[in-house]
Every structure is written in structure tokens, then in C-alpha cells.
Design an enzyme around this catalytic site. Structure first.
Site, PDB file in Angstrom:
ATOM      1  N   SER A   1     -55.827 -37.165 -24.941  1.00 20.97           N
ATOM      2  CA  SER A   1     -56.633 -37.313 -26.164  1.00 20.97           C
ATOM      3  C   SER A   1     -56.976 -38.782 -26.437  1.00 20.97           C
ATOM      4  CB  SER A   1     -55.865 -36.769 -27.374  1.00 20.97           C
ATOM      5  OG  SER A   1     -55.546 -35.410 -27.211  1.00 20.97           O
TER       6      SER A   1
HETATM    7  N1  SAH Z   1     -51.372 -34.033 -26.013  1.00 16.37           N
HETATM    8  C1  SAH Z   1     -52.023 -34.169 -24.742  1.00 16.37           C
HETATM    9  C2  SAH Z   1     -53.403 -33.568 -24.786  1.00 16.37           C
HETATM   10  C3  SAH Z   1     -53.749 -32.931 -23.491  1.00 16.37           C
HETATM   11  S1  SAH Z   1     -55.185 -31.903 -23.519  1.00 16.37           S
HETATM   12  C4  SAH Z   1     -52.044 -35.618 -24.292  1.00 16.37           C
HETATM   13  O1  SAH Z   1     -51.838 -36.513 -25.132  1.00 16.37           O
HETATM   14  O2  SAH Z   1     -52.242 -35.886 -23.105  1.00 16.37           O
HETATM   15  C5  SAH Z   1     -54.520 -30.345 -24.057  1.00 16.37           C
HETATM   16  C6  SAH Z   1     -53.491 -29.694 -23.167  1.00 16.37           C
HETATM   17  O3  SAH Z   1     -53.273 -28.372 -23.666  1.00 16.37           O
HETATM   18  C7  SAH Z   1     -53.884 -29.512 -21.699  1.00 16.37           C
HETATM   19  O4  SAH Z   1     -52.936 -30.133 -20.882  1.00 16.37           O
HETATM   20  C8  SAH Z   1     -53.889 -27.997 -21.484  1.00 16.37           C
HETATM   21  O5  SAH Z   1     -53.434 -27.599 -20.212  1.00 16.37           O
HETATM   22  C9  SAH Z   1     -52.937 -27.544 -22.587  1.00 16.37           C
HETATM   23  N2  SAH Z   1     -53.086 -26.132 -22.976  1.00 16.37           N
HETATM   24  C10 SAH Z   1     -54.221 -25.400 -23.127  1.00 16.37           C
HETATM   25  N3  SAH Z   1     -53.931 -24.143 -23.515  1.00 16.37           N
HETATM   26  C11 SAH Z   1     -52.557 -24.079 -23.628  1.00 16.37           C
HETATM   27  C12 SAH Z   1     -51.648 -23.050 -23.973  1.00 16.37           C
HETATM   28  N4  SAH Z   1     -52.069 -21.814 -24.287  1.00 16.37           N
HETATM   29  N5  SAH Z   1     -50.330 -23.337 -23.974  1.00 16.37           N
HETATM   30  C13 SAH Z   1     -49.880 -24.583 -23.652  1.00 16.37           C
HETATM   31  N6  SAH Z   1     -50.699 -25.593 -23.307  1.00 16.37           N
HETATM   32  C14 SAH Z   1     -52.026 -25.352 -23.292  1.00 16.37           C
END
Ligand code: SAH
Length: 221
Positions: A67
Site C-alpha cells: 500500500s
Molecule cells: N498490508 C499489505 C497490503 C498488501 S495488498 C502491505 O502493506 O503490503 C493486499 C493483500 O491482501 C494481498 O497480499 C492479497 O493477497 C491479500 N488478500 C486478498 N484477499 C485476501 C483474503 N481473502 N484473505 C487474506 N488475504 C487476502
């Protein structure tokens, strides 16, 4: 794993990023301090090293992105965290947001559905001595592996089609959930659970964002 190095140059760029957030009107000093302390470049590919402290999202593998720092700042601020609170994060991704929550003294439980990201984030957080509990699973269903609910705070870092009922059920009475809701674009919601029925929830809205979508199930490759 060899831990990357946090040079004076990185520290300087990080300070500038914090100054930019302040300049843009962000005033939560506890969150700014955590952002100043966590080396964001550790959480992204070294190819992006020079740009790690720009307000940008970067690919982290598996078609996912870390993010924007301004989004991390905003979501963390909206959580209104106190030290030692139990926090559930959905979407560990790179682990950067997880690290920020840990630095603020929360007891963090985080769920990721992509196995490579889960493994990488867990290893890095361990190396940094940040004690988040990482789980591989479907965050739509909340934390089902171990019985740690209810949580004081829940933070969703992927775009959810609707408020997942399991997450509301795992939130404490009086607890706060921060969640971007929507398909292609999302509206950032802060939901305060003032009672057990939906009529008792206080919903506040904080603008439009672009998150990767919340997807179904666990992805092992
Ligand atoms: N907080 C993270 C944001 C990553 S983007 C950071 O700072 O890097 C969002 C993430 O949510 C992705 O890695 C994606 O794989 C995950 N995601 C999407 N759907 C999900 C679900 N149902 N359960 C767990 N993770 C999920």
C-alpha cells in the site's frame, strides 16, 4: 535470509517522507513515529530501493502491491490504536503495515491468502524481531485456526465487496474495523461496533481508494 541494510540515506529519505505526510496535514504523531522507524525498503524488491520512500505502491509478487505510505498512515490513524490491543489484519502482503502495527505496541494477528507472500512476510517480520502472528488463510472468514477472537481492532488492506459477517462477529463490542468497501474503487469505512445488530454500528466514511481486491480462498502457489 540476509537482512537488508538501513543506511543513513534510507533514514534521510524516510524522514523526508514523514515531513511530506505532516505537510499534507497528517498529524498523528504516534503513527508518524512508527513510519519513521520502519524501513519500508526492506519490504519491497531492491530494484525499487531508490523510490521506496515515495508515496507509491510497488509490486510485491503474486500480482499484489504494497500500500501507499499515505494509505498506511490513514488506515492506522483511523484504527485509534492503544498499546497491547489485539489487532487482526486481513492481507499481510509485504508485512509493512503489519510492522507499523507492531511498532505501535499492538498484538498483531495477520492473515494472507498467497503462500509465497505469507512465507516472505513471516520471515522478514521474524528477522526484525516484530512478533506478529502470521496465518495463511482466507481472511474473509476471519481467524479460524486459533481461538483469539474477539479483536479490539480489525484492519482490512484489500478491497472487500461487502462487510464480511465473520469479521464483524470477531470484533469486540465497542471495537473498530477499518475496511475499504467496493469492487473497482473502494470507500474507506470505519465501523464502530456499538452493539450486536447492524442498527447499532456507527459507520463513518473517509474517501475513495484503490486497493487490490479481496479474493476467495487460500492460494498455495
Ligand atoms: N498490508 C499489505 C497490503 C498488501 S495488498 C502491505 O502493506 O503490503 C493486499 C493483500 O491482501 C494481498 O497480499 C492479497 O493477497 C491479500 N488478500 C486478498 N484477499 C485476501 C483474503 N481473502 N484473505 C487474506 N488475504 C487476502
Amino acid at each position: 535470509m540476509t537482512t537488508p541494510i538501513d543506511t543513513y540515506r534510507h533514514k534521510g529519505l524516510r524522514l523526508k517522507m514523514v515531513e511530506r505526510l505532516r505537510h499534507d496535514g497528517f498529524t498523528d504523531e504516534a503513527v508518524l513515529r512508527a513510519i519513521e522507524e520502519v524501513p519500508r525498503h526492506f519490504f519491497i524488491d531492491s530494484a525499487f530501493d531508490e523510490a521506496a520512500y515515495d508515496d507509491r505502491a510497488f509490486p510485491i509478487g503474486c500480482d499484489q502491491t504494497i500500500s501507499h505510505p499515505s494509505t498506511v498512515a490513514m488506515q492506522t490513524h483511523l484504527l485509534d490504536l492503544q498499546p497491547r490491543m489485539k489487532v487482526l489484519e486481513i492481507g499481510t502482503g509485504s508485512g509493512y503495515q503489519t510492522a507499523i502495527l507492531c511498532r505501535l505496541g499492538a498484538k498483531v494477528f495477520t492473515i494472507e491468502r498467497q503462500k509465497p507472500l505469507f512465507l516472505q512476510a513471516r520471515t522478514l517480520l521474524d528477522h526484525l524481531h516484530l512478533r506478529a502472528r502470521c496465518f495463511l488463510g482466507d481472511g474473509y472468514r476471519g481467524l479460524t485456526e486459533v481461538d483469539y477472537a474477539p479483536f479490539d481492532r480489525i484492519l482490512v488492506t484489500c478491497g472487500a465487496p461487502e462487510i464480511p459477517p465473520a469479521l464483524m462477529a470477531q470484533l469486540k463490542q465497542g471495537g473498530i474495523m477499518v475496511i475499504p468497501i467496493g469492487e473497482r474503487q473502494q470507500e474507506m469505512l470505519r465501523i464502530t461496533k456499538n452493539g450486536s445488530t447492524e442498527a447499532d454500528w456507527q459507520v463513518e466514511r473517509f474517501g475513495t481508494y484503490n486497493f487490490v481486491p479481496m479474493l476467495d480462498g487460500r492460494q498455495m502457489h
